[in-house]
Write a protein that holds these residues in place. Structure first.
Motif, PDB file in Angstrom:
ATOM      1  N   ALA A  74      52.221  60.432  34.530  1.00 24.68           N
ATOM      2  CA  ALA A  74      53.017  59.707  35.528  1.00 24.68           C
ATOM      3  C   ALA A  74      53.662  58.482  34.886  1.00 24.68           C
ATOM      4  N   THR A  75      54.746  58.012  35.465  1.00 28.98           N
ATOM      5  CA  THR A  75      55.385  56.802  34.954  1.00 28.98           C
ATOM      6  C   THR A  75      54.496  55.602  35.258  1.00 28.98           C
ATOM      7  N   VAL A  76      54.649  54.542  34.484  1.00 28.79           N
ATOM      8  CA  VAL A  76      53.822  53.351  34.675  1.00 28.79           C
ATOM      9  C   VAL A  76      54.028  52.759  36.063  1.00 28.79           C
ATOM     10  N   LYS A  77      55.169  53.039  36.665  1.00 28.46           N
ATOM     11  CA  LYS A  77      55.473  52.501  37.991  1.00 28.46           C
ATOM     12  C   LYS A  77      54.621  53.141  39.076  1.00 28.46           C
ATOM     13  N   TYR A  78      54.241  54.407  38.877  1.00 32.38           N
ATOM     14  CA  TYR A  78      53.531  55.136  39.927  1.00 32.38           C
ATOM     15  C   TYR A  78      52.179  55.690  39.492  1.00 32.38           C
ATOM     16  N   CYS A  79      51.758  55.453  38.264  1.00 31.45           N
ATOM     17  CA  CYS A  79      50.523  56.069  37.768  1.00 31.45           C
ATOM     18  C   CYS A  79      49.312  55.657  38.608  1.00 31.45           C
ATOM     19  N   HIS A  80      49.311  54.419  39.106  1.00 39.85           N
ATOM     20  CA  HIS A  80      48.155  53.944  39.875  1.00 39.85           C
ATOM     21  C   HIS A  80      48.050  54.655  41.222  1.00 39.85           C
ATOM     22  N   ILE A  81      49.198  54.932  41.844  1.00 40.84           N
ATOM     23  CA  ILE A  81      49.193  55.602  43.151  1.00 40.84           C
ATOM     24  C   ILE A  81      48.764  57.056  43.006  1.00 40.84           C
ATOM     25  N   VAL A  82      49.337  57.739  42.013  1.00 36.99           N
ATOM     26  CA  VAL A  82      48.996  59.142  41.769  1.00 36.99           C
ATOM     27  C   VAL A  82      47.510  59.275  41.470  1.00 36.99           C
ATOM     28  N   THR A  83      47.012  58.414  40.606  1.00 36.81           N
ATOM     29  CA  THR A  83      45.607  58.489  40.200  1.00 36.81           C
ATOM     30  C   THR A  83      44.682  58.154  41.363  1.00 36.81           C
ATOM     31  N   PHE A  84      45.047  57.152  42.147  1.00 34.12           N
ATOM     32  CA  PHE A  84      44.213  56.764  43.293  1.00 34.12           C
ATOM     33  C   PHE A  84      44.024  57.936  44.240  1.00 34.12           C
ATOM     34  N   PHE A  85      45.111  58.575  44.631  1.00 38.60           N
ATOM     35  CA  PHE A  85      45.006  59.654  45.614  1.00 38.60           C
ATOM     36  C   PHE A  85      44.309  60.887  45.022  1.00 38.60           C
ATOM     37  N   PHE A  86      44.525  61.154  43.755  1.00 32.25           N
ATOM     38  CA  PHE A  86      43.825  62.289  43.155  1.00 32.25           C
ATOM     39  C   PHE A  86      42.323  62.035  43.088  1.00 32.25           C
TER      40      PHE A  86
END
Length: 485
Positions: A74-86
């Motif tokens: 994921a891009t650094v802009k959205y990696c935290h959101i993607v990882t959180f939900f996964f």
């Protein structure tokens, strides 16, 4: 004796592995090669997961690997959101595995999975947070400002760990079994800065461990004399109301001893290995590490490191004395499981976009991290309702009190805080709604009624207090309101 061992087999194995992790710390700390040290830490972590979990080791291992791959994809802009939900989505799947035809894992495996979630999600937020902070710093640099101050490296450095570094951070054995949570930066500092070589790791470890036998003895004694299941029996219901009302006190006291022993052992794993050692001048905070002068600490020479004084505040989970003595629930929440409190504050509370919903988001994430049972909602999500009343009485009567008056009011507030926590802890321990309802019905759900009464009376008293304040007149003059008014 044999029946006791059989009944508590998993806990005994878990305790033995924690003690092993403490014992191996000095040997791990002595490894000089950074790469070898990282691999040894990760292999030990994977070994511990397999010993504790057996075939269920698939869950924490596979979820962590997928999580760190998502961080890099994921891009650094959205990696935290993607990882959180996964990671939280997988946590739900893990706890509902029997609904998908898979066996449920043990409570010990659940603890490991919870720590994996904190680490993988936490590092994703660190990466995104450093990128945001650097971007904000550059914008400020573009603006003319004659009074610019030198920024701390903590806020101007982009964290971009490699896939292998993420792997090592996720699976390192230190604090893997039951915490405490520490940031990726703390993990990276451990390998690249000299602090663990010069901190008195053995001294800190011995000092931390010395209270563990007391906690374990108290837990075993209290849990045998006052077992949890007794609270659901007819015999308990036939006891006096006062007995039924106070029974959660001993349940929560026993539970605290269990948590104290586990968290203290977990801190000892960190101190034994040297993870979380920082010079005291950094004013180190649980979970975060140094809060001031990180750039200066980062450039410390070997000679300066030898002479420095160190602490392990970064990996301190429980302030046991504070948990037992603080007056208010608000302060009690700050000293209980401090590393997780830090994670929730940094990942959820401070980053949630809707200001009015920040506290609800933080509490909700805390609940689902613990589990989906009703007991977690009853225990954690009802805290704000007590805090609303507590804050009023604190400001009206305790904050500015002195001497004997302050001690008396403080004792009353401590008693009410402790009683509230015990009442909520009963739900936390009973877990399911039907079991909670049996106990709460046996005491007529009285404490919720008390909360409401405290709040209503507090609001009335607060209004009376405001009406009695002197009004501000023009010219900022103050004139007391006449008693005739």
């Amino acid at each position: 004796m044999i029946s006791f061992i059989t009944k508590n087999k998993n806990d005994i194995i878990y305790l033995s592995l924690l003690l092993f992790s403490v014992a191996v710390g000095p040997y791990y700390r002595s490894i000089n090669s950074i790469q070898i040290k990282k691999w040894v830490g990760s292999l030990l972590g994977l070994l511990l997961i397999v010993i504790v979990s057996g075939y269920s080791a698939f869950h924490p291992i596979s979820s962590a690997i997928v999580g760190i791959i998502l961080i890099k994809l994921a891009t650094v802009k959205y990696c935290h959101i993607v990882t959180f939900f996964f990671m939280f989505g997988y946590l739900f799947f893990f706890r509902l595995a029997d609904k998908f035809g898979l066996p449920l894992s043990s409570g010990q495996t659940n603890l490991i999975q919870m720590i994996i979630v904190l680490r993988v999600v936490g590092v994703a937020f660190e990466i995104n947070g450093s990128w945001r902070a650097v971007g904000a710093g550059k914008k400020k640099e573009d603006k003319p400002d004659n009074d610019k101050k030198e920024k701390d490296a903590d806020f101007l450095e982009i964290h971009n760990p490699s896939l292998m570094d993420l792997f090592h951070y996720s699976f390192n054995y230190v604090a893997l079994l039951t915490g405490p949570y520490y940031r990726y930066r703390t993990f990276d500092d451990y390998f690249n800065l000299p602090y663990s070589k010069y901190a008195d790791c053995a001294g800190f470890t011995i000092n931390t461990l010395k209270t563990v036998p007391l906690y374990i003895s108290l837990y075993l004694a209290m849990s045998n004399v006052w077992p949890l299941e007794y609270i659901l029996t007819e015999d308990h219901n036939n006891r006096s109301f006062l007995y039924r009302m106070l029974y959660p006190w001993v349940l929560f006291a026993a539970f605290r001893q269990r948590i104290y022993s586990g968290m203290t052992l977990a801190e000892s794993v960190c101190t034994s290995a040297g993870v979380g050692a920082y010079p005291v001048e950094g004013k180190n905070r649980t979970g975060h590490g140094p809060t001031v002068g990180y750039l200066k600490l980062n450039q410390m020479t070997e000679e300066e490191a030898k002479r420095a004084q160190y602490d392990f505040n970064t990996v301190e989970s429980m302030d046991v004395w504070g948990c037992e003595t603080v007056v208010t629930l608000r302060d009690s929440m700050k000293v209980w499981n401090k590393a997780v409190q830090y994670w929730v504050a940094m990942v959820v509370y401070k980053r949630f976009p809707v200001k009015s919903l920040k506290i609800h988001a933080a509490l909700f994430v805390s609940v689902i991290w613990h589990g989906y049972h009703a007991g977690y909602f009853f225990c954690i999500y009802f805290c704000p309702f007590y805090l609303m009343a507590e804050d009023i009485y604190y400001k009206l009567y305790y904050k500015d009190a002195t001497g004997t008056k302050k001690k008396i009011i403080g004792f009353i507030m401590w008693f009410l805080r402790s009683h509230s926590e015990s009442y909520q802890a009963a739900a936390f321990l009973l877990l399911t709604f039907d079991r909670i309802w049996i106990y709460y019905s046996s005491v007529y759900h009285y404490w919720y009624g008390c909360w409401l009464a405290f709040l209503i009376i507090g609001l009335i008293l607060n209004q009376i207090h405001k009406m009695g304040r002197p009004k501000k007149l023009k010219g900022d003059e103050k004139q007391p309101i006449s008693s005739n008014h």
